[in-house]
Design a protein around this motif. Sequence first.
Motif, mmCIF file in Angstrom:
data_model
loop_
_atom_site.group_PDB
_atom_site.id
_atom_site.type_symbol
_atom_site.label_atom_id
_atom_site.label_comp_id
_atom_site.label_asym_id
_atom_site.label_seq_id
_atom_site.Cartn_x
_atom_site.Cartn_y
_atom_site.Cartn_z
ATOM 1 N N VAL A 139 0.862 -1.181 0.000
ATOM 2 C CA VAL A 139 0.000 0.000 0.000
ATOM 3 C C VAL A 139 0.893 1.222 0.000
ATOM 4 N N PHE A 140 0.289 2.367 -0.362
ATOM 5 C CA PHE A 140 1.023 3.620 -0.278
ATOM 6 C C PHE A 140 1.244 3.984 1.184
ATOM 7 N N GLY A 141 2.400 4.510 1.485
ATOM 8 C CA GLY A 141 2.697 4.930 2.848
ATOM 9 C C GLY A 141 3.514 6.202 2.847
ATOM 10 N N VAL A 142 3.210 7.091 3.768
ATOM 11 C CA VAL A 142 3.964 8.322 3.946
ATOM 12 C C VAL A 142 4.577 8.307 5.333
ATOM 13 N N TYR A 143 5.892 8.554 5.395
ATOM 14 C CA TYR A 143 6.614 8.636 6.651
ATOM 15 C C TYR A 143 7.094 10.071 6.823
ATOM 16 N N ALA A 144 6.877 10.631 8.005
ATOM 17 C CA ALA A 144 7.351 11.983 8.310
ATOM 18 C C ALA A 144 7.973 11.974 9.697
ATOM 19 N N GLY A 145 9.152 12.569 9.823
ATOM 20 C CA GLY A 145 9.838 12.524 11.104
ATOM 21 C C GLY A 145 10.664 13.761 11.365
ATOM 22 N N ALA A 146 11.050 13.931 12.626
ATOM 23 C CA ALA A 146 11.899 15.044 13.044
ATOM 24 C C ALA A 146 12.796 14.567 14.179
ATOM 25 N N GLN A 147 13.996 15.129 14.231
ATOM 26 C CA GLN A 147 14.965 14.778 15.260
ATOM 27 C C GLN A 147 15.629 16.027 15.818
ATOM 28 N N GLY A 148 15.878 15.993 17.120
ATOM 29 C CA GLY A 148 16.722 16.972 17.782
ATOM 30 C C GLY A 148 18.024 16.292 18.155
ATOM 31 N N SER B 156 16.836 17.838 12.275
ATOM 32 C CA SER B 156 16.706 17.119 11.011
ATOM 33 C C SER B 156 15.233 16.779 10.800
ATOM 34 N N PHE B 157 14.756 16.958 9.565
ATOM 35 C CA PHE B 157 13.375 16.668 9.216
ATOM 36 C C PHE B 157 13.350 15.838 7.936
ATOM 37 N N TYR B 158 12.417 14.899 7.840
ATOM 38 C CA TYR B 158 12.348 14.087 6.633
ATOM 39 C C TYR B 158 10.920 13.670 6.318
ATOM 40 N N VAL B 159 10.693 13.400 5.030
ATOM 41 C CA VAL B 159 9.440 12.852 4.525
ATOM 42 C C VAL B 159 9.805 11.788 3.490
ATOM 43 N N ALA B 160 9.138 10.633 3.564
ATOM 44 C CA ALA B 160 9.388 9.549 2.603
ATOM 45 C C ALA B 160 8.069 9.036 2.068
ATOM 46 N N LEU B 161 8.066 8.663 0.787
ATOM 47 C CA LEU B 161 6.894 8.072 0.137
ATOM 48 C C LEU B 161 7.256 6.673 -0.339
ATOM 49 N N GLU B 162 6.490 5.692 0.132
ATOM 50 C CA GLU B 162 6.665 4.310 -0.325
ATOM 51 C C GLU B 162 5.380 3.850 -0.996
ATOM 52 N N HIS B 163 5.522 3.038 -2.037
ATOM 53 C CA HIS B 163 4.385 2.718 -2.901
ATOM 54 C C HIS B 163 4.533 1.292 -3.442
ATOM 55 N N PRO B 164 3.474 0.747 -4.056
ATOM 56 C CA PRO B 164 3.536 -0.623 -4.579
ATOM 57 C C PRO B 164 3.839 -0.712 -6.066
ATOM 58 N N ASN C 249 11.167 4.126 -4.339
ATOM 59 C CA ASN C 249 10.582 4.994 -3.333
ATOM 60 C C ASN C 249 11.425 6.267 -3.236
ATOM 61 N N PHE C 250 10.856 7.288 -2.602
ATOM 62 C CA PHE C 250 11.523 8.595 -2.554
ATOM 63 C C PHE C 250 11.528 9.141 -1.136
ATOM 64 N N LYS C 251 12.664 9.732 -0.753
ATOM 65 C CA LYS C 251 12.793 10.338 0.567
ATOM 66 C C LYS C 251 13.569 11.640 0.446
ATOM 67 N N VAL C 252 13.108 12.664 1.140
ATOM 68 C CA VAL C 252 13.822 13.926 1.200
ATOM 69 C C VAL C 252 14.047 14.260 2.670
ATOM 70 N N ARG C 253 15.265 14.713 3.001
ATOM 71 C CA ARG C 253 15.629 14.979 4.387
ATOM 72 C C ARG C 253 16.468 16.255 4.462
ATOM 73 N N ASP D 206 19.077 15.969 1.647
ATOM 74 C CA ASP D 206 19.256 14.654 1.028
ATOM 75 C C ASP D 206 18.062 14.340 0.126
ATOM 76 N N TYR D 207 18.356 13.932 -1.109
ATOM 77 C CA TYR D 207 17.333 13.427 -2.020
ATOM 78 C C TYR D 207 17.667 11.964 -2.303
ATOM 79 N N THR D 208 16.802 11.053 -1.872
ATOM 80 C CA THR D 208 17.115 9.624 -1.911
ATOM 81 C C THR D 208 16.087 8.856 -2.718
ATOM 82 N N LEU D 209 16.557 8.020 -3.639
ATOM 83 C CA LEU D 209 15.747 7.018 -4.325
ATOM 84 C C LEU D 209 16.194 5.647 -3.831
ATOM 85 N N TYR D 210 15.228 4.815 -3.419
ATOM 86 C CA TYR D 210 15.605 3.532 -2.822
ATOM 87 C C TYR D 210 14.532 2.473 -3.068
ATOM 88 N N TYR D 211 14.958 1.210 -2.938
ATOM 89 C CA TYR D 211 14.070 0.060 -3.024
ATOM 90 C C TYR D 211 14.016 -0.668 -1.690
#
Length: 251
Positions: free
Chosen positions: A25-34, A62-70, A76-80, A119-124
Amino acid sequence: MKFKPLALVVSLGLMTAQPAVADTVFGVYAGAQGWQTDVSGRYGSQQDTMQAFNFDSEQQTSFYVALEHPIPLVPNFKVRQNDLATVGLITLGSDFVFNGEFYASGTSLQSAVDLSHTDYTLYYELFDNDLISFDLGLTAKDVDAFVAVTDAVGRNELRGSGYVPTAYGQLRVGIPATDWTFYALANAVSIDDSEIRDFELGAEYRLIENALVDFNLQLGYRSIVIELDDIDSISSDLDFSGPYLGLEFHF
């Protein structure tokens, strides 16, 4: 020198031709770190004249968002966004030349460094189940660099920008019958003259887990070593390391 992203684009294009195991399924991940960092190392306008400074410990974010899909074959794509800045003070023990200016031994210098980058990341997802998951891909680190020294006369500063491509990997291991997951993340093995070695090791606790949203708390340790080789006359060998606290939402 400025980095040419052509080699990175070609490499990413080759990756999209490889088989992939994707989310069901489609999934969105969003996170933040101190992140509390101790900073060490040196910088300058030339590799052979870099100066070591006494840097202050700093709180980074640090902040990031990632999109994972089927979708098969499509990565998949992640930006941080990573904030990395610090200041310091030193009395020179030897002569120092920075950006064409000469500073004699015994001069007191204030230093300022900002190596924040995106960071611009493409990953499997090569594996993805409740026990273990493993991601592999490529990251383009877009660095906006600023370094400066200040003496009694005034400030002398340099600015530069460039891409540093790195390999990307993340391993996650869940502990059965618990809400704990341990993970390791790395951006390393640079493909150009400059290098960024970005390693992260942590534990994650699933505070909320339901059909609408997952909410995780994170505790870990991160280390980023940035070795820049003449990005618009900026050279560096700097280490930002320390513990962090974070949170992540999964929709």
